[in-house]
Design a protein around this motif. Structure first.
Motif, mmCIF file in Angstrom:
data_model
loop_
_atom_site.group_PDB
_atom_site.id
_atom_site.type_symbol
_atom_site.label_atom_id
_atom_site.label_comp_id
_atom_site.label_asym_id
_atom_site.label_seq_id
_atom_site.Cartn_x
_atom_site.Cartn_y
_atom_site.Cartn_z
ATOM 1 N N THR A 453 0.642 -1.080 0.389
ATOM 2 C CA THR A 453 0.533 -0.124 0.096
ATOM 3 C C THR A 453 0.919 1.608 0.044
ATOM 4 O O THR A 453 1.818 1.482 0.840
ATOM 5 C CB THR A 453 -0.672 -0.050 1.087
ATOM 6 N N ASN A 484 -2.934 0.515 -3.738
ATOM 7 C CA ASN A 484 -3.235 -0.792 -3.236
ATOM 8 C C ASN A 484 -2.292 -1.982 -4.411
ATOM 9 O O ASN A 484 -2.897 -2.102 -5.567
ATOM 10 C CB ASN A 484 -4.232 -1.408 -3.205
ATOM 11 N N ARG A 485 -1.598 -2.831 -3.952
ATOM 12 C CA ARG A 485 -1.050 -4.036 -4.709
ATOM 13 C C ARG A 485 -1.085 -5.420 -4.335
ATOM 14 O O ARG A 485 -0.888 -5.417 -2.606
ATOM 15 C CB ARG A 485 -0.243 -3.875 -5.697
ATOM 16 N N ASP A 514 -4.508 -8.183 -8.220
ATOM 17 C CA ASP A 514 -4.500 -7.015 -8.285
ATOM 18 C C ASP A 514 -4.277 -5.686 -7.405
ATOM 19 O O ASP A 514 -3.473 -5.759 -6.758
ATOM 20 C CB ASP A 514 -6.071 -7.454 -7.562
ATOM 21 N N ILE A 515 -4.480 -4.787 -8.715
ATOM 22 C CA ILE A 515 -4.387 -3.439 -8.122
ATOM 23 C C ILE A 515 -5.000 -2.578 -7.950
ATOM 24 O O ILE A 515 -6.437 -2.964 -8.966
ATOM 25 C CB ILE A 515 -3.032 -3.065 -9.807
ATOM 26 N N SER A 516 -5.369 -1.538 -7.364
ATOM 27 C CA SER A 516 -6.160 -0.377 -7.937
ATOM 28 C C SER A 516 -5.604 0.886 -7.387
ATOM 29 O O SER A 516 -4.454 1.332 -6.032
ATOM 30 C CB SER A 516 -7.359 -0.347 -6.445
ATOM 31 N N ASP A 518 -5.862 5.447 -6.896
ATOM 32 C CA ASP A 518 -6.300 6.786 -7.252
ATOM 33 C C ASP A 518 -5.883 7.880 -7.035
ATOM 34 O O ASP A 518 -5.176 8.204 -6.255
ATOM 35 C CB ASP A 518 -7.292 6.800 -5.568
ATOM 36 N N ARG A 542 -9.466 7.167 -11.612
ATOM 37 C CA ARG A 542 -9.159 5.854 -10.615
ATOM 38 C C ARG A 542 -8.380 4.860 -12.127
ATOM 39 O O ARG A 542 -8.893 4.093 -13.094
ATOM 40 C CB ARG A 542 -10.378 5.000 -10.492
ATOM 41 N N THR A 544 -7.812 -0.131 -11.628
ATOM 42 C CA THR A 544 -8.175 -0.754 -11.614
ATOM 43 C C THR A 544 -7.666 -2.059 -11.943
ATOM 44 O O THR A 544 -7.939 -1.904 -14.179
ATOM 45 C CB THR A 544 -9.113 -1.405 -11.090
ATOM 46 N N ASP A 545 -7.045 -3.124 -11.746
ATOM 47 C CA ASP A 545 -6.636 -4.081 -12.778
ATOM 48 C C ASP A 545 -6.657 -6.000 -11.935
ATOM 49 O O ASP A 545 -6.323 -5.665 -10.543
ATOM 50 C CB ASP A 545 -5.294 -3.862 -13.803
ATOM 51 N N ASP A 546 -7.158 -7.094 -12.785
ATOM 52 C CA ASP A 546 -6.538 -7.629 -11.777
ATOM 53 C C ASP A 546 -6.285 -9.471 -13.073
ATOM 54 O O ASP A 546 -6.842 -9.491 -14.044
ATOM 55 C CB ASP A 546 -7.911 -9.074 -11.210
#
Length: 833
Positions: A453, A484-485, A514-516, A518, A542, A544-546
């Motif tokens: 994080t 976040n990863r 997965d990542i997010s 912001d 934003r 996001t990916d997984d």
């Protein structure tokens, strides 16, 4: 002859470390364990050769625990010889017969050639390189330690590795997508910064892992560089102190203190390293941007202080269970000053002058807990490890910006301040299980969880007069970025030894990622001496990916005979965008350029193939290799106009994904001993790649794809001359060939160093001296045509003189703790940092 036998056995039978094939019905075998005669410690990687009438028949190398086994021997009389660098040769007559096919020699104690201080790490005079099944291992000697005060300094002397002299960016095989581990573990600290914090005298080995197995984390297209630091687990109290001064434009100091105390079942250890000094460099860029031709001059001066402290404990619960804990505390503080002058050649443009003062501080805390259990079955064990680290980074930079009209009058004057606060938390949990299914089969299983994080806040304030109008203004920008990863993985490795010639390993790693992210930005502008008013702009992005991905790997080792061996390997890798590549917050800025990330970046994947060949000669060993990489969705640089700059003169440097790409190369290295007094390490490599990216057309303003084919050649030669038992001289030379990027050609660079080491206090102390870049040839020079003609050069303190002193104290007999280092994939003894 001694060196030849060692290299023959070491490089041609490295696969025997996995397991040994059972003896044939009509053949015999000989086994035993190699130990130090004084300390009784096992000696790994010693060469064991079997001779018939003075001719080498076959051989092996001892495993990490000192054991060796040589199968498939005819039933007859032989001479067995054991050799290891720094030890006297051992010889014994043996006989294999129908009634005594299997001969176990038990403990074979070999004696050190020179007086050594018991229980303290002994640093070899000369570095050497060992080719293993999945990596090259550079054993760092005093010649490399003297080449610089930090890990960053000595990396340029390691084959296939280079450090950018300006950005300190690390690259392996000509590519900067490389992962750096310290004792097999990742760090929150940026690799460029981390390498400048580690004292060179704390480094024991540097592992170059260009095709990692499934046990390793798959990040890094070029592979992994694992830096192994000195450790010790000796009874009683002992340690060492290293200190040195580098004299250049300004002096720099580097010191390290290692302490170890082992009593009963507990071993305490600590290490403290300190670096202090000013780095000064300068450069220029001559730009032929049509209508905006200019000359830019740069000056930079940074005062750096870094403290690196490690405290740890190993608790030997019993013969089967071990508990270990350590903490790392890193503090780095930098005060910097710089100035940039932009002098336009045309009369219609205003000259710019920018100066800055900044203060940076980085604090990293790492805590590591490990537990290992050995089962009754030999070689079967399970290990649990948890690692947590927190990094805090702060930056406060203040800019003064002036713009002068062509007649020299002040056109505008402004001041700005950038404040950056960042916090990164990283947690890694591993469980690893090893089970030798038989003498020739081994199974490894494991699972891993990584949670990261990062939170960054960037505040920019600008105040001044705008275009010489009668009002002052203040502009505030507030940027917040949270990232976040999470990565969860399981892996398996299966290794097999068929006979004395063939060994292999296959592996599979499965990961869910997965990542997010912001990103929020708020900008406001206040006008003070008109009617007070403000305007706010709020932007939010934003990401996001997984991804669910499988990473296979395969290794095959084939030993033709005692002189020739081959290694074939394959692995799939990934380069996930770093936080710096994703974050839209600016990384650095000058009057005409700004660097920032791209939140839309996708991971790039690489399939890597490699073949290595080792040839043993009378002079030593020579290893050559070729590799090929197929890269998908390659991440590369892009350059485009700043959309907020109406003059179209200011550029943004960022990242983007491009189509598939290919890279391949050849390399060779050799450890040679020409005479008793002259030895050398030599290496050469050539890389061929296509560089892709996007640049903005200077005439149309349109962003266009571009590519360039690149061939780069590098070579190094390190000579060691032994004058007496205590006095040695070194002569080092390197050449780094031209390289190409989308924008410019980097000119070749080369240097020569001379040095010496002298042992004092009966071998307990060593004085080291080195004169770097004696002809003052090193500089970063470039010439480019895209998007317009520009050339320049940057210079740093390359010509320096280093004087250092190392002293070892204490005593005690060594009792090594056998503990798996995560991601090192090898057993290391616990103890001193």
């Amino acid at each position: 002859m001694k060196l030849k036998l060692f290299l023959v056995c070491l490089l041609s039978t490295v696969g025997s470390a996995f397991a040994q094939a059972p003896a044939a019905v009509n053949s015999g075998s000989v086994s035993g364990k190699i130990i130090d005669k004084t300390t009784k410690e096992p000696i790994g990687y010693a060469s064991v050769s079997v001779k018939d009438a003075g001719k080498v028949v076959t051989g092996a190398i001892s495993q990490e625990n000192g054991n060796f086994n040589i199968p498939n021997l005819e039933l007859k009389a032989y001479t067995l010889e054991v050799q290891f660098i720094g030890y006297k040769p051992y010889s014994k007559a043996i006989v294999l017969s129908a009634t005594d096919k299997t001969l176990n020699l038990g403990m074979i104690a070999i004696e050190a050639e020179a007086t050594q201080l018991e229980g303290v790490n002994i640093v070899a005079e000369r570095s050497n390189i060992v080719q293993k099944i999945d990596r090259k291992v550079v054993n760092v000697g005093k010649d490399l330690i003297a080449s610089g005060t930090t890990a960053s300094d000595i990396m340029n002397n390691v084959p296939t590795v280079s450090i950018d002299p300006q950005t300190k960016e690390l690259s392996l095989r000509g590519n900067s997508n490389v992962r750096v581990l310290i004792d097999g573990k990742p760090s929150n600290v940026d690799a460029a910064q981390l390498l400048q914090q580690i004292p060179s005298s704390s480094i024991k080995q540097i592992e170059l892992i260009t095709s990692p197995s499934a046990k390793y984390n798959p990040e890094g297209m070029s592979g992994i560089i694992n830096i192994i630091l000195h450790k010790n687990a000796s009874a009683g109290f002992n340690g060492s102190i290293n200190t040195g001064v580098t004299f250049g434009i300004t002096p720099k100091t580097n010191s390290a203190l290692n302490l170890n105390y082992k009593v009963g079942k507990v071993n305490f250890y600590s290490n403290y390293g300190f670096n202090h000094g000013i780095n000064a460099n300068h450069g220029f860029v001559n730009s032929a941007n049509p209508g905006l031709e200019n000359l830019q001059n740069f000056e930079f001066r940074n005062l750096n202080n870094s403290h690196l402290l490690k405290l740890g404990m190993d608790y030997y619960i019993n013969e089967k269970n071990t508990l270990s804990f350590y903490t790392n505390q890193n503090i780095t503080h930098m005060d910097g000053y710089g100035k940039t002058t932009v002098d336009y050649f045309g009369l219609g443009n205003n000259d710019n002058f920018q100066s800055y003062n900044n203060e940076n501080e980085n604090k990293t805390q790492t805590y590591d807990l490990a537990f290992k259990h050995d089962f009754t079955k030999k070689g079967e064990n399970i290990e649990f490890q948890a690692n947590f680290s927190k990094t805090k980074n702060t930056e406060d930079t203040r800019y003064n910006n002036n713009s002068n009209a062509s007649d020299g009058t002040l056109f505008s004057d402004s001041k700005s301040q950038n404040i950056v606060d960042g916090v990164t938390d990283y947690t890694q949990i591993n469980i690893d299980y090893v089970n030798p299914l038989s003498e020739s089969l081994k199974l490894e299983l494991g699972a891993e969880t990584r949670i990261q994080t990062t939170k960054n806040n960037f505040i920019a304030t600008e105040a001044g007069n705008e275009y010489a109008t009668p009002y002052n203004y203040t502009k505030d920008s507030d940027y917040n970025f949270t990232f976040n990863r999470n990565i969860n993985a399981v892996y398996s490795n299966f290794s097999k030894q068929w006979n004395s010639k063939w060994s292999s390993q296959i592996g599979l790693r499965v990961e869910y990622y997965d990542i997010s992210g912001d990103f929020a930005r708020t900008e406001s502008k206040f006008q003070s001496n008109l009617v007070p008013q403000s305007s706010n702009v709020d932007l939010k992005d934003r990401v996001t990916d997984d991804i669910f991905t499988v990473y296979p790997s395969a290794f095959i080792n084939y030993t033709v005979n005692e002189k020739n061996s081959f290694n074939f390997n394959y692995s799939r890798r990934v380069d996930r965008p770093s936080i710096g590549q994703i974050s839209p917050i600016r990384e650095w800025t000058t009057p005409l350029m700004e660097s920032r990330g791209n939140p839309s970046l996708e991971p790039q994947f690489t399939n890597s193939f490699e073949v290595n060949y080792t040839r043993n000669t009378k002079l030593g060993s020579i290893t050559t290799g070729v590799f090929y990489r197929r890269i998908s969705d390659e991440i590369s640089r892009v350059v485009y106009n700043d959309p907020n700059d109406p003059s179209n003169n200011r550029k943004i440097l960022s990242f983007d994904n491009f189509n598939n790409n290919n890279a391949y190369g050849v390399e060779a290295s050799a450890n040679l001993k020409f005479t008793k007094w002259w030895a050398a390490n030599a290496s050469a490599d050539a890389y061929f790649k296509t560089v892709k990216g996007a640049v903005q057309n200077v005439n149309t303003g349109v962003l266009e794809n571009a590519q360039v084919d690149v061939t780069s050649f590098n070579t190094r030669l390190n000579n060691t001359f032994t004058a007496t038992k205590d006095l040695r001289f070194q002569l080092f030379g390197m050449y780094r060939g031209r390289d190409m990027s989308l924008q410019f050609e980097r000119k070749e660079m080369y240097k020569a160093d001379v040095g010496l080491t002298y042992n004092v206090f009966k071998g307990k102390g060593t004085i080291t001296a080195r004169y770097n870049d004696i002809f003052k040839n090193m500089r970063f020079a470039f010439d480019g045509e895209i998007p317009y003609r520009q050339y320049g050069a940057f210079y740093w303190e390359s010509q320096t003189f280093y004087i250092g002193f190392n002293y070892m104290f204490g005593g005690g007999k060594n009792k090594a703790l056998q503990r798996k280092q995560r991601d090192a994939n090898e057993t290391q003894s616990g103890g001193m940092f």
